[in-house]
Scaffold this active site. Structure first.
Site, PDB file in Angstrom:
ATOM      1  N   LYS A 204      53.127  31.612  40.815  1.00  0.00           N
ATOM      2  CA  LYS A 204      53.779  32.617  41.651  1.00  0.00           C
ATOM      3  C   LYS A 204      55.068  32.020  42.206  1.00  0.00           C
ATOM      4  O   LYS A 204      55.033  31.011  42.916  1.00  0.00           O
ATOM      5  CB  LYS A 204      52.834  33.020  42.785  1.00  0.00           C
ATOM      6  CG  LYS A 204      53.394  34.101  43.699  1.00  0.00           C
ATOM      7  CD  LYS A 204      52.352  34.498  44.727  1.00  0.00           C
ATOM      8  CE  LYS A 204      52.850  35.558  45.670  1.00  0.00           C
ATOM      9  NZ  LYS A 204      51.834  35.903  46.686  1.00  0.00           N
TER      10      LYS A 204
ATOM     11  N   LYS B 155      53.690  35.710  38.182  1.00  0.00           N
ATOM     12  CA  LYS B 155      54.314  36.685  39.072  1.00  0.00           C
ATOM     13  C   LYS B 155      55.633  36.123  39.571  1.00  0.00           C
ATOM     14  O   LYS B 155      55.640  34.986  40.018  1.00  0.00           O
ATOM     15  CB  LYS B 155      53.372  36.974  40.249  1.00  0.00           C
ATOM     16  CG  LYS B 155      53.912  37.988  41.245  1.00  0.00           C
ATOM     17  CD  LYS B 155      52.965  38.149  42.415  1.00  0.00           C
ATOM     18  CE  LYS B 155      53.508  39.210  43.368  1.00  0.00           C
ATOM     19  NZ  LYS B 155      52.676  39.414  44.539  1.00  0.00           N
TER      20      LYS B 155
HETATM   21 ZN   LIG Z   1      50.561  36.142  51.004  1.00  0.00          ZN
END
Ligand SMILES: [Zn+2]
Length: 333
Positions: free
Chosen positions: A203, A256
């Site tokens: 992420k 992501k």
């Molecule tokens: Zn968070």
């Protein structure tokens, strides 16, 4: 052999042939629709930076879920907007927390619809960070350090409470070191050894999350998330993050955002044999919506191309605010 014996256009000359040789086909089973559930009554508010995406309170949620099920979308991802926030995000793991209540309701309405619970604290902390924070003042400004190991305990409590409420999949997103292992052990100890973990393994600290922070009311009140989310410039680091999560017991790996990170998706897909999840994030959604509203692009064609591109890059599952639209277009096809 080469031209003129070789002609690539032979396989492109008709719809029938193109359909036959198509390598990547988007399917409704690939899609996950995120839902924002908010406290209160009668809430059905469009998020201004995400046209077509709404906050629902529990009493307005049913028609949205009905539609998702009718379209054949197999899963939803829940985010919560709680009534109260505090420094440790205690409504993230409250038994009557908004995500827990929504989960119970949805599973009661549709036992077969998969409920994925986003497991993080940032929607529930008053400072907007994803973990416990040690705050201090310097030069008249607030600063804070996110404390890794203490945050893990709160994440575990959150995951267990979500599983108790009936969540089918736990999706930890806060990027603390060791979060998958801590949650795996916590779930197993609580008797939820069958509940899979969809880890936000890779992420990035991305500007593409901007509209989500309005949607989830989770913008950090000071500092940023760069000490726990990844530097967009790094690819090898993504391998290290993913490997840790695999060793800690993750069942699925997420990358992501998606659009600017297709290379990372392909790398993770080639390197690991777990199902790969792409998160087509809020900023990616809003850019397309904004351009489509101006009449500058063909929204349907662009969205189908984007989602197909993510699948071609290796995604087995795509979390997208376009899930309902995409499912509708797939039905037309
Ligand atoms: Zn968070």
């Amino acid at each position: 052999m080469s031209f003129p014996l070789v002609r690539h256009r032979r396989l492109r000359q008709s719809v029938g042939i193109r359909n036959m040789v198509r390598e990547t086909v988007l399917h409704v089973n690939d899609l996950v629709q995120p839902i924002f559930v908010a406290y209160g009554e009668g809430v059905h508010n469009e998020i201004s930076s995400m046209p077509g995406v709404y906050h629902f309170s529990l009493d307005t949620l049913k028609p949205e879920v009905d539609e998702i099920v009718a379209l054949g979308i197999p899963a939803v991802l829940l985010f919560g907007i709680p009534e109260t926030k505090d420094s440790i995000g205690s409504s993230a793991f409250a038994e009557d927390g908004i995500v827990q209540e929504a989960t119970r309701l949805i599973k009661q309405w549709y036992p077969d619809l998969l409920v994925i619970a986003d497991t993080c604290l940032c929607e529930f902390t008053d400072h907007g960070h994803c973990g416990m924070v040690h705050t201090f003042e310097r030069d008249g400004q607030m600063h804070g350090d996110v404390i890794n190991d203490a945050s893990l305990e709160l994440l575990v409590q959150t995951a267990v409470s979500q599983a108790k409420a009936g969540a089918d999949i736990i999706a930890p997103s806060n990027m603390m070191d060791g979060f998958v292992q801590a949650i795996r052990i916590g779930l197993d100890d609580a008797g939820f050894e069958h509940v899979p973990i969809m880890s936000y393994a890779v992420k990035y600290a991305s500007a593409f999350y901007g509209p989500f922070r309005e949607a989830a009311d989770s913008a950090p009140q000071f500092g940023d998330r760069k000490t726990y989310q990844m530097d967009p410039a790094n690819a090898r680091e993504a391998l290290r993050e993913a490997e840790s999560d695999v060793l800690e017991g993750a069942d699925m790996l997420m990358v992501k955002p998606a659009l600017a990170y297709m290379d990372i998706m392909r790398t993770i897909k080639d390197q690991f044999d777990l199902p790969l999840v792409a998160y087509n994030v809020s900023g990616e959604y809003s850019m397309v919506k904004a351009a489509a509203m101006q009449g500058w692009i063909n929204e349907k064609a662009i969205v189908q191309e984007m989602l197909t591109g993510m699948k071609r890059a290796g995604a087995d599952i795509i979390i997208t605010y376009f899930a309902k639209d995409a499912a509708r277009w797939l039905q037309e096809r």
